[in-house]
Design an enzyme around this catalytic site. Structure first.
Site, PDB file in Angstrom:
ATOM      1  N   LYS A  54       0.718  -1.213  -0.174  1.00 36.47           N
ATOM      2  CA  LYS A  54       0.017   0.180  -0.032  1.00 36.47           C
ATOM      3  C   LYS A  54       0.900   1.385  -0.013  1.00 36.47           C
ATOM      4  CE  LYS A  54      -3.798  -1.888   2.646  1.00 36.47           C
ATOM      5  NZ  LYS A  54      -4.439  -2.068   3.771  1.00 36.47           N
ATOM      6  N   GLN A  98      -4.956  -1.451   9.768  1.00 31.12           N
ATOM      7  CA  GLN A  98      -5.071  -2.903   9.106  1.00 31.12           C
ATOM      8  C   GLN A  98      -5.443  -3.732  10.155  1.00 31.12           C
ATOM      9  OE1 GLN A  98      -3.657  -3.414   5.990  1.00 31.12           O
ATOM     10  NE2 GLN A  98      -4.231  -5.420   6.433  1.00 31.12           N
ATOM     11  N   ASP A 121     -11.470   2.874   4.056  1.00 26.91           N
ATOM     12  CA  ASP A 121     -11.901   1.487   4.023  1.00 26.91           C
ATOM     13  C   ASP A 121     -13.533   1.577   3.978  1.00 26.91           C
ATOM     14  OD1 ASP A 121      -9.891  -0.384   3.761  1.00 26.91           O
ATOM     15  OD2 ASP A 121      -9.470  -0.357   6.010  1.00 26.91           O
TER      16      ASP A 121
END
Ligand code: NAP
Length: 294
Positions: A54, A98, A121
């Site tokens: 990422k 995460q 997200d």
């Protein structure tokens, strides 16, 4: 029949290039550089690989990447305090925590603490609710990538029969909502669903998000159907070597489906590309600029 292989790697590269061009334009016209903060708690090996990928792609796109590595023993209050600082930081347009988080931290509490406007997200309950209501908001990246891939071979999903196998909050449920919004007729299956092969065989669109290696066989698939395989499963082959496979028995499925995504190289690359797109959108919204047309 041999299915069209939907090349997620190439489609993701194209999306990243368009995001990059838009980032350059925003920087020149508005001195706006989108920034994303990625928070990793602990040493989960798969998460570390993912976070590194990422960060690299964020920088390649011309955005700012703010990495926060916290030790495994980090307390919930400490993580919530960091989220608070990132929420308040004007250089941070997107926040990604995460998952999974260590056991001492309540992931729902952490997701709920992220400013919904920075929730790239798309996991915050407010964004989930907006998606369910058909209102604009930040949409989870993997489902968004699935729909983009399906549309490369079926530009209109209107009236098509779709089956989503899996009902998780991060893939199955938001995917079903996106497909409803695209006017497909949607069935959601899960581990308690009866006669899954029979159900699957009547569908024009099959989205597999179970995490069950190669469970979906060729004879589960309607001839000509579009198959999007979200599953990422590590298996050990007869040669003792480990490899990644999807939830669909790919070779068998290729003989029946009209189009199919490979694993790896299908949905996976789209997830990060959609994260970059969401960050770009969040940055534009924060500045009061119109959503980029990409
Ligand atoms: P999850 O939270 O474990 O959910 C799995 C879902 O599949 C559940 O709803 C479960 O049903 C259902 N299921 C399990 N076994 C089944 C069976 N035999 N028949 C029918 N349904 C079954 O997983 P997830 O986070 O959604 O992820 C799903 C897969 O996608 C995993 O392989 C994951 O690694 C992969 N993934 C890939 C990406 C990507 O970027 N490509 C991103 C996210 C996830 P119940 O609800 O009844 O338990």
């Amino acid at each position: 029949m041999s299915a069209t292989i939907i090349d997620g790697k190439a489609i993701a590269a194209d999306l990243r290039a368009r995001v990059k061009a838009e980032v350059a334009r925003l920087s020149a016209a508005h001195a706006l550089i989108p920034g994303i903060a990625v928070v990793l708690v602990g040493n989960d090996a798969a998460s570390e690989v993912y976070v590194r990928a990422k960060a690299r792609q964020v920088v390649e796109t011309g955005m700012r990447s703010f990495d926060h590595r916290l030790p495994e023993a980090t307390g919930e209050d400490e993580l919530l305090a960091l989220i608070g600082r990132l929420n308040a930081d004007p250089a941070v347009h997107g926040i990604l925590v995460q998952l999974p988080l260590p056991a001492q931290i309540d992931a729902q509490k952490v997701i709920g603490a992220i400013d919904p406007a920075k929730d790239v997200d798309g996991f915050h309950p407010l964004n989930a609710g907006r998606l369910a209501r058909g209102l604009p908001g930040l949409v989870p990246c993997t489902p968004l990538g699935c729909v983009i891939l399906a549309k490369t071979v079926r530009p209109s999903l209107v009236g098509l029969d779709a089956l989503v196998i899996g009902r998780s909050n991060i893939v199955g449920k938001p995917l079903a909502q996106l497909l409803i919004a695209a006017s497909a007729t949607v069935t959601v299956a899960h581990s308690k669903t009866r006669d899954l092969p029979v159900l699957a065989r009547s569908k024009d669109l099959l989205f597999a998000a179970m995490g069950r290696p190669e469970l979906i066989k060729g004879d589960w698939i309607k001839p000509g159907a579009t198959v999007i395989d979200v599953g990422i499963n590590r298996v050990v082959g007869d040669d003792g070597k480990s490899r990644i496979v999807g939830d669909v028995a790919f070779a068998e499925a290729c003989a029946v489906a009209g189009a199919i995504t490979p694993v790896p190289g299908g949905v996976g690359p789209m997830t990060i590309a959609c994260l970059l797109m969401n960050t770009l959108r969040a940055a534009c919204a924060a500045r009061g600029l119109p959503a980029p047309a990409i």
